[in-house]
Enzyme design. Structure first.
Site, PDB file in Angstrom:
ATOM      1  N   ASP A  67      93.233  16.384  51.765  1.00 48.69           N
ATOM      2  CA  ASP A  67      92.174  15.421  51.493  1.00 48.69           C
ATOM      3  C   ASP A  67      90.920  15.771  52.280  1.00 48.69           C
ATOM      4  O   ASP A  67      90.983  16.428  53.322  1.00 48.69           O
ATOM      5  CB  ASP A  67      92.616  14.008  51.875  1.00 48.69           C
ATOM      6  CG  ASP A  67      93.806  13.518  51.056  1.00 48.69           C
ATOM      7  OD1 ASP A  67      93.975  14.005  49.929  1.00 48.69           O
ATOM      8  OD2 ASP A  67      94.546  12.654  51.558  1.00 48.69           O
ATOM      9  N   LYS A  68      89.786  15.297  51.814  1.00 45.47           N
ATOM     10  CA  LYS A  68      88.498  15.564  52.465  1.00 45.47           C
ATOM     11  C   LYS A  68      88.553  15.268  53.958  1.00 45.47           C
ATOM     12  O   LYS A  68      88.092  16.057  54.785  1.00 45.47           O
ATOM     13  CB  LYS A  68      87.410  14.722  51.796  1.00 45.47           C
ATOM     14  CG  LYS A  68      86.054  14.812  52.477  1.00 45.47           C
ATOM     15  CD  LYS A  68      85.055  13.844  51.836  1.00 45.47           C
ATOM     16  CE  LYS A  68      83.733  13.850  52.586  1.00 45.47           C
ATOM     17  NZ  LYS A  68      82.764  12.894  52.013  1.00 45.47           N
TER      18      LYS A  68
END
Length: 313
Positions: A136-137
């Site tokens: 994820d970011k």
């Protein structure tokens, strides 16, 4: 054009939705346009966006390859933990999207990879050169990059066969003082399609939660995952009422301790090299913001260092 083939393993889902869930970088409208343009065939036959897929269907999709040419190389920092002629393993910082999408073309890990590496795999989607799996970011830590398609394919199979061991460290809300095995199915949230949730008809997912240190408010935990569902750790921990500190999607809205990202870090990888047939064991150091947050939560950073030492032994 680049062709992607999907063998369907589910029944009764509209094909535009099924493809959008599979090719997460593309919007449903974009997929509908491909279907209307007959760039999507099911068992060799053009269909409508309303077609419901059946288990065993073969979907062939033609994607425009000129999209790759629009992704620019960016000369920005990469923390390389391991590299050879076939793979590279990086320590990804938080606040960095892994790859471009239809609407995001700059400031991703892939933009940096295109500048640093001459060769990257292009086995699947045009927006993901070299990308075998994702973080994820706002999740930091170890991510494997493939430099050619043969290596990429073998790594993909290893992930699917659970031959790559991944350990995460997370700061979570509440007291976790014993090991917990979480086996809860994960799928799209029926109330918000941009989120994942524990749902009865979701895909099997297994996470193992082990305490490192804790107090009454926060715990530092090690998480091992046997499956790789989207947002798996964050959804599983939230379902136990121990959400990840700083998780804006599945966590607590008003945090006592302010963070700029979720406190989740992929710190350990162990696998057999797909080409060189040697054992690879890697540890990604925690970034400074993570170490500072451990201390702010009155947790013992020395316990984490002891865990790392034991893994290295």
């Amino acid at each position: 054009m680049k062709e992607i083939e999907i063998i369907v393993k589910e029944d009764g889902i509209r094909i535009d939705k099924y493809i959008t869930d599979y090719l997460e970088d593309y919007t449903r409208n974009f997929i509908k346009k491909l279907i209307s343009s007959k760039e999507v065939l099911v068992n060799g036959i053009a269909i409508k966006p309303s077609y419901n897929v059946k288990s065993g269907d073969t979907i062939n999709i033609l994607l425009p390859t000129d999209e790759v040419g629009k992704i620019l190389a960016e000369d920005k920092e990469l923390e390389i933990i391991y590299e050879d002629d076939y793979i590279a393993v990086l320590n990804k910082p938080s606040n960095l999207i892994v790859h471009p999408t239809e609407t995001i073309r700059e400031g991703t890990l892939v933009n940096r990879l295109l500048f640093r590496f001459k060769n990257l795999s292009d086995l699947y989607q045009p927006f993901r050169p070299g990308i075998v799996h994702r973080l994820d970011k706002d999740t930091s830590g170890l991510i494997i990059i493939a430099k050619n398609n043969d290596t990429h394919g073998k790594l993909k199979s290893m992930f699917q066969n659970r031959e790559i061991e991944k350990h995460y460290v997370a700061i979570v809300h509440g007291k976790v003082d014993e090991e917990v095995v979480i086996e809860k199915p994960i799928g799209r949230d029926i109330y918000n399609r941009t989120k994942m949730a524990v749902v009865e008809d979701g895909k099997y997912a297994k996470s193992i939660l082990r305490p490192i240190c804790y107090n009454d408010e926060y715990s530092l935990v090690e998480v091992l995952i046997s499956t790789g569902r989207t947002h798996q750790i964050r959804v599983h921990l939230s379902s136990l009422h121990h959400p990840v500190l700083g998780d804006k999607t599945y966590g607590i809205k008003k945090e006592k301790i302010n963070t700029n990202r979720q406190m989740l870090h992929a710190f350990y990888l162990k696998f057999n090299h797909p080409i060189l047939d040697k054992r690879i064991e890697l540890i990604a150091p925690l970034h400074e913001d993570y170490i500072e947050t451990i201390k702010k939560c009155n947790l013992d950073y020395e316990c984490y260092k002891e865990l790392v030492l034991n893994l290295e032994d």
